[in-house]
Scaffold this motif. Structure first.
Motif, PDB file in Angstrom:
ATOM      1  N   ALA A 141       1.077  -1.254  -0.363  1.00 47.93           N
ATOM      2  CA  ALA A 141      -0.113  -0.323   0.172  1.00 47.93           C
ATOM      3  C   ALA A 141       0.884   1.567   0.247  1.00 47.93           C
ATOM      4  O   ALA A 141       0.654   2.145  -0.253  1.00 47.93           O
ATOM      5  N   TYR A 142       2.157   1.196   1.048  1.00 48.63           N
ATOM      6  CA  TYR A 142       3.348   2.439   1.098  1.00 48.63           C
ATOM      7  C   TYR A 142       3.589   2.527  -1.001  1.00 48.63           C
ATOM      8  O   TYR A 142       3.457   3.271  -0.960  1.00 48.63           O
ATOM      9  N   ALA A 143       3.698   1.326  -0.860  1.00 47.28           N
ATOM     10  CA  ALA A 143       4.957   1.554  -2.831  1.00 47.28           C
ATOM     11  C   ALA A 143       3.800   2.196  -3.555  1.00 47.28           C
ATOM     12  O   ALA A 143       3.714   3.368  -4.447  1.00 47.28           O
ATOM     13  N   GLN A 144       2.523   1.591  -3.790  1.00 45.49           N
ATOM     14  CA  GLN A 144       1.806   2.550  -4.542  1.00 45.49           C
ATOM     15  C   GLN A 144       1.418   3.863  -4.246  1.00 45.49           C
ATOM     16  O   GLN A 144       1.001   4.409  -5.255  1.00 45.49           O
ATOM     17  N   LEU A 145       1.515   4.057  -3.049  1.00 42.34           N
ATOM     18  CA  LEU A 145       1.221   5.305  -1.926  1.00 42.34           C
ATOM     19  C   LEU A 145       1.926   6.537  -2.328  1.00 42.34           C
ATOM     20  O   LEU A 145       2.177   7.265  -3.131  1.00 42.34           O
ATOM     21  N   ALA A 146       2.982   6.136  -2.320  1.00 45.58           N
ATOM     22  CA  ALA A 146       4.691   7.662  -2.294  1.00 45.58           C
ATOM     23  C   ALA A 146       5.746   6.826  -3.279  1.00 45.58           C
ATOM     24  O   ALA A 146       7.232   7.644  -2.444  1.00 45.58           O
ATOM     25  N   CYS A 147       5.567   6.077  -3.663  1.00 46.18           N
ATOM     26  CA  CYS A 147       6.480   5.391  -4.690  1.00 46.18           C
ATOM     27  C   CYS A 147       6.916   4.884  -5.716  1.00 46.18           C
ATOM     28  O   CYS A 147       6.087   4.013  -6.098  1.00 46.18           O
ATOM     29  N   PRO A 148       5.785   6.411  -6.350  1.00 47.35           N
ATOM     30  CA  PRO A 148       5.527   5.885  -8.482  1.00 47.35           C
ATOM     31  C   PRO A 148       6.373   5.088  -8.705  1.00 47.35           C
ATOM     32  O   PRO A 148       6.345   5.205 -10.075  1.00 47.35           O
ATOM     33  N   THR A 149       8.176   6.126  -8.984  1.00 52.32           N
ATOM     34  CA  THR A 149       8.992   4.936  -9.599  1.00 52.32           C
ATOM     35  C   THR A 149       9.170   3.935  -9.828  1.00 52.32           C
ATOM     36  O   THR A 149       9.756   3.396  -9.882  1.00 52.32           O
ATOM     37  N   CYS A 150       8.851   3.208  -8.116  1.00 62.08           N
ATOM     38  CA  CYS A 150       9.080   1.646  -7.972  1.00 62.08           C
ATOM     39  C   CYS A 150       8.496   1.218  -8.976  1.00 62.08           C
ATOM     40  O   CYS A 150       7.324   1.207  -8.952  1.00 62.08           O
ATOM     41  N   TYR A 151       8.931  -0.327  -9.293  1.00 63.78           N
ATOM     42  CA  TYR A 151       7.929  -0.810 -10.380  1.00 63.78           C
ATOM     43  C   TYR A 151       7.287  -2.196  -9.470  1.00 63.78           C
ATOM     44  O   TYR A 151       7.790  -2.486  -8.304  1.00 63.78           O
ATOM     45  N   PHE A 152       6.414  -2.042 -10.170  1.00 64.77           N
ATOM     46  CA  PHE A 152       4.796  -2.669  -8.755  1.00 64.77           C
ATOM     47  C   PHE A 152       4.554  -4.038  -9.374  1.00 64.77           C
ATOM     48  O   PHE A 152       4.024  -3.937 -10.356  1.00 64.77           O
ATOM     49  N   ASP A 153       5.120  -5.044  -8.895  1.00 58.80           N
ATOM     50  CA  ASP A 153       4.717  -6.297  -9.260  1.00 58.80           C
ATOM     51  C   ASP A 153       3.111  -6.925  -8.283  1.00 58.80           C
ATOM     52  O   ASP A 153       3.731  -7.138  -7.755  1.00 58.80           O
TER      53      ASP A 153
END
Length: 244
Positions: A141-153
């Motif tokens: 949830a944090y990666a989707q919300l706060a890390c837009p440049t992270c590849y989300f698997d």
């Protein structure tokens, strides 16, 4: 709230954990009598080993719930690896794979006299890959919300290149070779002397892949991958007396 048990042997999990293990071993042993007193032996083996575990839950029951937000509408989060939930949860995955090949060649004597010998050489190659993944829905949830440049698997089974979870990947390879010789001397019927000399050459290679959790991009940055090597060369010997 939920009362946690005091028994360390009891845990709370939302899904029944799984454990899968396969082990395949193939061997071939060939013996040829070159003469009445000499025999050549060739021993080959191939080993494949796989272990996979999948555990959902941290071992305790979470009592806190998510607040409604951009990625948790109505207080629920739709996690690609854990499903829909209104409370924190985590999935732990271990995936281990190993392949090993070995070959040994020996020349042995079987004379009628008091002295016999055994000389030979061996080689072994082992390749192993160990993956450990820790996938909390809070981190997704944090990666989707706060890390837009992270590849989300978002695959149901993570492929290891996502930056929305923790992965420890450890590639390892061992190449080992040796030559050896043994001499057996029956001094008398009740006393045998055995001498042995061996030269060993072992080389180990390990690849360090840095943690990529919550960092920009996908997969591993090749500039940050470190290859480590270690090699051992040693000559050893022994003398053994056997009294019967």
């Amino acid at each position: 709230g939920v009362m946690q048990t005091d028994d360390l042997r009891e845990i709370a999990l939302t899904v029944t954990p799984t454990y899968e293990s396969t082990n395949d071993l193939y061997t071939l042993n060939i013996e040829v009598d070159v003469t009445d007193g000499l025999m050549v032996t060739a021993l080959s083996s191939i080993l494949e080993d796989d272990i996979n575990t999948n555990v959902v839950g941290a071992g305790y029951s979470a009592t806190a719930t998510f607040n409604p937000g951009p990625v948790t509408p109505g207080g629920f989060y739709n996690d690609p690896q854990l499903g829909r939930s209104n409370s924190p949860n985590v999935r732990n995955i271990t995936d281990q794979h190993a392949e090993q090949w070995s070959q040994e060649l020996r020349l042995q004597s079987k004379f009628d006299g008091a002295v016999n010998f055994n000389v030979g050489a061996l080689y072994m190659n082992l390749e192993r890959l160990n993956d450990l993944l820790i996938v909390p829905n809070t981190q997704n949830a944090y990666a989707q919300l706060a890390c837009p440049t992270c590849y989300f698997d978002a695959s149901a089974t993570p492929d290891g290149t996502g930056h929305n979870y923790y992965i420890s990947r450890n590639p390892y390879e061992l190449n080992a070779s040796a030559i050896f010789g043994e001499l057996y001397w029956n001094v008398v019927d009740s006393l045998t002397v055995t001498t042995r000399v061996r030269y060993t050459d072992d080389k180990k290679e390990f690849q360090y892949l840095p943690v990529t959790m919550l960092t920009p991009g996908r997969g591993w940055d090749e500039n940050r991958i470190t290859n480590q090597e270690a090699e051992w060369k040693e000559t050893t010997g022994r003398v053994n007396l056997a009294w019967r």
